[in-house]
Design a protein around this motif. Structure first.
Motif, short mmCIF file in Angstrom:
data_model
loop_
_atom_site.label_atom_id
_atom_site.label_comp_id
_atom_site.label_asym_id
_atom_site.label_seq_id
_atom_site.Cartn_x
_atom_site.Cartn_y
_atom_site.Cartn_z
N ALA A 1 -4.57 0.43 -9.94
CA ALA A 1 -5.19 1.60 -9.33
C ALA A 1 -4.97 1.64 -7.81
N ALA A 2 -4.87 0.46 -7.20
CA ALA A 2 -4.72 0.40 -5.74
C ALA A 2 -3.33 0.79 -5.26
N TRP A 3 -2.38 0.84 -6.16
CA TRP A 3 -1.00 1.20 -5.77
C TRP A 3 -0.78 2.69 -5.98
N SER A 4 -0.22 3.33 -4.98
CA SER A 4 0.26 4.70 -5.20
C SER A 4 1.49 4.65 -6.10
N SER A 5 1.84 5.80 -6.64
CA SER A 5 3.05 5.85 -7.48
C SER A 5 4.28 5.49 -6.68
N GLU A 6 4.35 5.95 -5.42
CA GLU A 6 5.50 5.63 -4.58
C GLU A 6 5.57 4.14 -4.28
N GLN A 7 4.42 3.52 -4.07
CA GLN A 7 4.41 2.07 -3.82
C GLN A 7 4.87 1.32 -5.06
N ALA A 8 4.42 1.74 -6.23
CA ALA A 8 4.84 1.08 -7.46
C ALA A 8 6.35 1.16 -7.64
#
Length: 268
Positions: free
Chosen positions: A125-132
Motif C-alpha cells: 500500500a505504501a508504494w505508488s504504482s510508479e514506484q512499484a
C-alpha cells in the motif's frame, strides 16, 4: 484482441490449455497475462515452459518466487529446495534457452491502457504504482546483468522485513523481491510476515492481508496478483483481483477476461 490473465500455473499445463480452449484463445491475436509461479510442484513444468515459450510473443509475465528459485537452481546459485518435479526441466537440453527467456521477465507490469497493474504477490500500500514499476525495473536490470548470480545467492531470507527507500545493494534487491513475490501479510508499520501461508481466518494478531492496508480505489489501476492459494481468490473488493485458486493442490485454475471482467475456471 482479447486479454486474459491466469493465476499460478506451477507446471499444470492441461488446466491452462482447458481455459485457453474455453475462451478460444488465439496466440496470433490475443494476450495471455501470467501472474508468475509458472513452474514447480505440478506435473509438467518442462512442457509448460516449452509451450509458453512457443507462444512467447503473446505473453506478459511477472515472475513469482518459484520462478526465481528455479532460475537460482539452474544457475547453480543454490542447491537447496530442489523439488523433484523440476528435475526434467533442469536436466532438459533446452533448459538454458528456457531459463534465459524466463530471466528476461518483469516483476511488475502495467497494461497499455493503464487499466491493470500485475505482480505475483501484490503491491504494498505504501508504494505508488510508479514506484512499484521502478523497483521492478531494478530487479530486471540486475537479472540481465553480470550481477545476476550474486543476486540469486543473496535473494533468500526474510530480512529486512520492512521497506526503506534508503536500502541499497543486495539487501535492497532482496527486500523488493520479497514484497513483490512473497508478501501475504503486513502489520500497521509495514512489516511483512513471510512465513504465513494459511487462510484469512488464521492470520496472526496484529497482521492483515497486504491489500487491506490500501484504501479502495486509491489507484487508477486494478491490481492482479496470485501467490496466495488459501485466499481462494477472495479479496472482498473489485479493485484488487486474486487469481491463485490452488490448481497445484487439486482445486481450480482461474482465468480473468481482462476486458469483460468475467472469470473462467477449470478443475485441476
Amino acid at each position: 484482441m482479447g486479454r486474459y490473465a491466469v493465476g499460478d500455473l506451477q507446471g499444470c499445463l492441461k488446466p491452462l490449455q482447458c481455459l485457453l480452449n474455453e475462451v478460444g484463445f488465439q496466440a496470433e491475436h490475443d494476450q495471455l497475462w501470467l501472474v508468475g509461479d509458472l513452474v514447480n510442484r505440478g506435473p509438467d513444468s518442462l512442457e509448460t515452459l516449452r509451450y509458453l515459450y512457443s507462444i512467447r510473443n503473446s505473453l506478459r509475465i511477472t515472475l513469482g518466487n518459484h520462478d526465481l528459485h528455479c532460475l537460482a537452481l539452474a544457475r547453480g546459485a543454490t542447491d537447496r529446495g530442489r523439488h523433484p518435479t523440476l528435475e526434467a526441466l533442469l536436466n532438459a537440453p533446452d533448459c538454458g534457452e528456457l531459463m534465459d527467456w524466463l530471466q528476461q521477465q518483469a516483476l511488475v507490469l502495467r497494461s497499455d491502457d493503464g487499466r491493470y497493474l500485475m505482480s505475483h504477490a501484490g503491491i504494498p500500500a505504501a508504494w505508488s504504482s510508479e514506484q512499484a514499476l521502478s523497483l521492478s525495473r531494478e530487479i530486471e536490470a540486475v537479472l540481465q546483468s553480470a550481477q545476476a548470480d550474486d543476486f540469486f545467492k543473496e535473494m533468500y531470507g526474510d530480512e529486512p522485513n520492512r521497506w526503506d527507500d534508503n536500502l541499497s545493494g543486495l539487501v535492497r534487491l532482496r527486500a523488493i523481491t520479497n514484497h513483490l513475490t512473497r508478501m501475504r501479510l503486513s502489520n500497521a508499520e509495514g512489516e511483512l510476515e513471510l512465513q504465513f501461508k494459511g487462510a484469512p481466518a488464521d492470520i496472526p494478531q496484529g497482521y492483515r492481508p497486504w491489500f487491506e492496508w490500501q484504501e479502495p480505489n486509491t489507484r487508477s489501476e486494478t491490481l492482479i496478483f496470485g501467490h496466495w492459494a488459501a485466499l481462494e481468490c477472495q479479496t472482498g473488493r473489485d479493485d484488487i483481483i486474486a487469481l491463485d485458486s490452488g490448481c497445484v493442490w487439486g482445486r481450480e485454475m482461474t482465468m480473468l477476461d481482462m476486458d469483460s471482467g468475467e472469470l473462467h475456471r477449470c478443475a485441476c
